[in-house]
Design a protein around this motif. Sequence first.
Motif, PDB file in Angstrom:
ATOM      1  N   PHE A 171      -5.442  10.924   7.296  1.00 17.93           N
ATOM      2  CA  PHE A 171      -4.520  11.157   6.190  1.00 17.93           C
ATOM      3  C   PHE A 171      -3.957  12.573   6.163  1.00 17.93           C
ATOM      4  O   PHE A 171      -2.982  12.835   5.459  1.00 17.93           O
ATOM      5  N   ARG A 172      -4.544  13.479   6.927  1.00 18.02           N
ATOM      6  CA  ARG A 172      -3.910  14.786   7.116  1.00 18.02           C
ATOM      7  C   ARG A 172      -2.845  14.719   8.199  1.00 18.02           C
ATOM      8  O   ARG A 172      -1.892  15.499   8.194  1.00 18.02           O
ATOM      9  N   ALA A 173      -3.011  13.791   9.138  1.00 18.67           N
ATOM     10  CA  ALA A 173      -2.077  13.699  10.259  1.00 18.67           C
ATOM     11  C   ALA A 173      -0.820  12.906   9.911  1.00 18.67           C
ATOM     12  O   ALA A 173       0.269  13.224  10.391  1.00 18.67           O
ATOM     13  N   ILE A 174      -0.967  11.887   9.082  1.00 18.40           N
ATOM     14  CA  ILE A 174       0.189  11.037   8.778  1.00 18.40           C
ATOM     15  C   ILE A 174       1.083  11.741   7.751  1.00 18.40           C
ATOM     16  O   ILE A 174       0.594  12.288   6.753  1.00 18.40           O
ATOM     17  N   PRO A 175       2.390  11.771   7.984  1.00 19.30           N
ATOM     18  CA  PRO A 175       3.301  12.423   7.023  1.00 19.30           C
ATOM     19  C   PRO A 175       3.242  11.732   5.661  1.00 19.30           C
ATOM     20  O   PRO A 175       3.208  10.502   5.596  1.00 19.30           O
ATOM     21  N   PRO A 176       3.209  12.498   4.577  1.00 18.37           N
ATOM     22  CA  PRO A 176       3.128  11.896   3.238  1.00 18.37           C
ATOM     23  C   PRO A 176       4.263  10.915   2.953  1.00 18.37           C
ATOM     24  O   PRO A 176       4.053   9.900   2.289  1.00 18.37           O
ATOM     25  N   LEU A 177       5.457  11.217   3.461  1.00 20.33           N
ATOM     26  CA  LEU A 177       6.590  10.333   3.221  1.00 20.33           C
ATOM     27  C   LEU A 177       6.375   8.980   3.888  1.00 20.33           C
ATOM     28  O   LEU A 177       6.657   7.923   3.296  1.00 20.33           O
ATOM     29  N   VAL A 178       5.870   8.991   5.113  1.00 21.57           N
ATOM     30  CA  VAL A 178       5.587   7.743   5.826  1.00 21.57           C
ATOM     31  C   VAL A 178       4.515   6.951   5.082  1.00 21.57           C
ATOM     32  O   VAL A 178       4.612   5.725   4.924  1.00 21.57           O
ATOM     33  N   LEU A 232       3.798   7.080   1.899  1.00 16.06           N
ATOM     34  CA  LEU A 232       4.365   6.576   0.647  1.00 16.06           C
ATOM     35  C   LEU A 232       5.203   5.325   0.891  1.00 16.06           C
ATOM     36  O   LEU A 232       5.090   4.329   0.159  1.00 16.06           O
ATOM     37  N   ILE A 233       6.037   5.358   1.920  1.00 12.09           N
ATOM     38  CA  ILE A 233       6.877   4.202   2.231  1.00 12.09           C
ATOM     39  C   ILE A 233       6.022   3.003   2.619  1.00 12.09           C
ATOM     40  O   ILE A 233       6.303   1.853   2.242  1.00 12.09           O
ATOM     41  N   PHE A 234       4.949   3.256   3.374  1.00 17.41           N
ATOM     42  CA  PHE A 234       4.060   2.157   3.768  1.00 17.41           C
ATOM     43  C   PHE A 234       3.392   1.524   2.550  1.00 17.41           C
ATOM     44  O   PHE A 234       3.341   0.300   2.421  1.00 17.41           O
ATOM     45  N   VAL A 235       2.879   2.368   1.650  1.00 20.37           N
ATOM     46  CA  VAL A 235       2.200   1.841   0.464  1.00 20.37           C
ATOM     47  C   VAL A 235       3.164   1.060  -0.412  1.00 20.37           C
ATOM     48  O   VAL A 235       2.835  -0.030  -0.906  1.00 20.37           O
ATOM     49  N   TYR A 236       4.381   1.588  -0.592  1.00 14.80           N
ATOM     50  CA  TYR A 236       5.339   0.950  -1.498  1.00 14.80           C
ATOM     51  C   TYR A 236       6.026  -0.264  -0.871  1.00 14.80           C
ATOM     52  O   TYR A 236       6.193  -1.298  -1.532  1.00 14.80           O
ATOM     53  N   SER A 237       6.399  -0.139   0.402  1.00 10.78           N
ATOM     54  CA  SER A 237       7.171  -1.207   1.042  1.00 10.78           C
ATOM     55  C   SER A 237       6.348  -2.096   1.966  1.00 10.78           C
ATOM     56  O   SER A 237       6.767  -3.220   2.265  1.00 10.78           O
ATOM     57  N   GLY A 238       5.204  -1.592   2.432  1.00  6.31           N
ATOM     58  CA  GLY A 238       4.402  -2.361   3.372  1.00  6.31           C
ATOM     59  C   GLY A 238       3.388  -3.275   2.710  1.00  6.31           C
ATOM     60  O   GLY A 238       3.195  -4.428   3.138  1.00  6.31           O
ATOM     61  N   LEU A 239       2.745  -2.787   1.652  1.00  6.64           N
ATOM     62  CA  LEU A 239       1.710  -3.584   0.992  1.00  6.64           C
ATOM     63  C   LEU A 239       2.224  -4.899   0.401  1.00  6.64           C
ATOM     64  O   LEU A 239       1.468  -5.881   0.345  1.00  6.64           O
ATOM     65  N   PRO A 240       3.500  -4.975  -0.065  1.00  2.56           N
ATOM     66  CA  PRO A 240       3.990  -6.274  -0.551  1.00  2.56           C
ATOM     67  C   PRO A 240       3.903  -7.388   0.487  1.00  2.56           C
ATOM     68  O   PRO A 240       3.750  -8.560   0.127  1.00  2.56           O
ATOM     69  N   PHE A 241       3.972  -7.056   1.772  1.00  2.00           N
ATOM     70  CA  PHE A 241       3.830  -8.078   2.815  1.00  2.00           C
ATOM     71  C   PHE A 241       2.399  -8.607   2.883  1.00  2.00           C
ATOM     72  O   PHE A 241       2.150  -9.659   3.480  1.00  2.00           O
ATOM     73  N   LEU A 242       1.464  -7.855   2.276  1.00  5.49           N
ATOM     74  CA  LEU A 242       0.073  -8.308   2.203  1.00  5.49           C
ATOM     75  C   LEU A 242      -0.229  -8.938   0.844  1.00  5.49           C
ATOM     76  O   LEU A 242      -1.384  -9.220   0.524  1.00  5.49           O
ATOM     77  N   GLY A 243       0.823  -9.129   0.072  1.00  2.33           N
ATOM     78  CA  GLY A 243       0.663  -9.757  -1.234  1.00  2.33           C
ATOM     79  C   GLY A 243       0.343  -8.808  -2.361  1.00  2.33           C
ATOM     80  O   GLY A 243      -0.013  -9.241  -3.460  1.00  2.33           O
ATOM     81  N   LEU A 244       0.473  -7.491  -2.108  1.00  2.00           N
ATOM     82  CA  LEU A 244       0.165  -6.497  -3.128  1.00  2.00           C
ATOM     83  C   LEU A 244       1.430  -5.706  -3.442  1.00  2.00           C
ATOM     84  O   LEU A 244       1.819  -4.801  -2.709  1.00  2.00           O
ATOM     85  N   ARG A 245       2.066  -6.052  -4.546  1.00  2.00           N
ATOM     86  CA  ARG A 245       3.302  -5.371  -4.954  1.00  2.00           C
ATOM     87  C   ARG A 245       2.986  -4.372  -6.062  1.00  2.00           C
ATOM     88  O   ARG A 245       2.442  -4.742  -7.095  1.00  2.00           O
ATOM     89  N   LEU A 246       3.327  -3.109  -5.822  1.00  2.00           N
ATOM     90  CA  LEU A 246       3.016  -2.043  -6.759  1.00  2.00           C
ATOM     91  C   LEU A 246       4.286  -1.479  -7.368  1.00  2.00           C
ATOM     92  O   LEU A 246       5.325  -1.410  -6.697  1.00  2.00           O
TER      93      LEU A 246
END
Length: 222
Positions: A68-75, A77-91
């Motif tokens: 989590f220090r290596a991954i860019p915060p913007l990437v 954030l986009i994964f959590v917001y746009s990626g998790l819905p594909f796993l059935g978790l919409r935030l």
Amino acid sequence: MDQFIDQFFNLDVMRQTLPMILHGLWVAFLLCLVVIPAGFIGGLFVALGSLSKHRSLRWSSVVFTDFFRAIPPLVLLIFVYSGLPFLGLRLNPMVAVIIAFFLNNAAYYGEVHRAGICSVHKGQMEAALATGLRKRHALIYIILPQAIRNVLPDLLSNTIEVIKLTSLASVVSLAEILYAANMARSVTYNASPLVLAALVYLVFILPLVRLVRRFDKRTVQS
């Protein structure tokens, strides 16, 4: 020159859009109110895990910190917001930002806490245990206060970075300062709201920067 001033320092536009910017400031404040304490406490557990005698816990903490220090915060954030819905978790945007920023900041706070704990001489723990204190009580009352004091400038510096990090929340349409300034710019066709947003950040962050420098001087002198 007149065009430049009218485009970036138009006082009338700033006055009209100030309520939007202040609302964005309130949203950013609420975000910091959650993310900073959560990251601080989460980082403390990460630090303790990385110093644990249990190999599985130690390596899990190291992997968490490095990832989590290596991954860019913007990437992230986009994964959590746009990626998790594909796993059935919409935030909603606020929750997504809190989760992403918590993961990122827990890793950074964790490294600062770990450095602080390591800076305390091991004799302090031995002396505390010799007086009859249990290890967890010695850690809470003896080790951690000294550790936090030793790395206080670094903790404050990281907190400043968290405040600036809130500007990334505009990517997921969270109405913080930068998002509000962009909306105001699109309505007024003028960049002055962005300058106003920058001034707001400056007013709140500059005193913290001076505070960090003051603590740095005290640490060097001591």
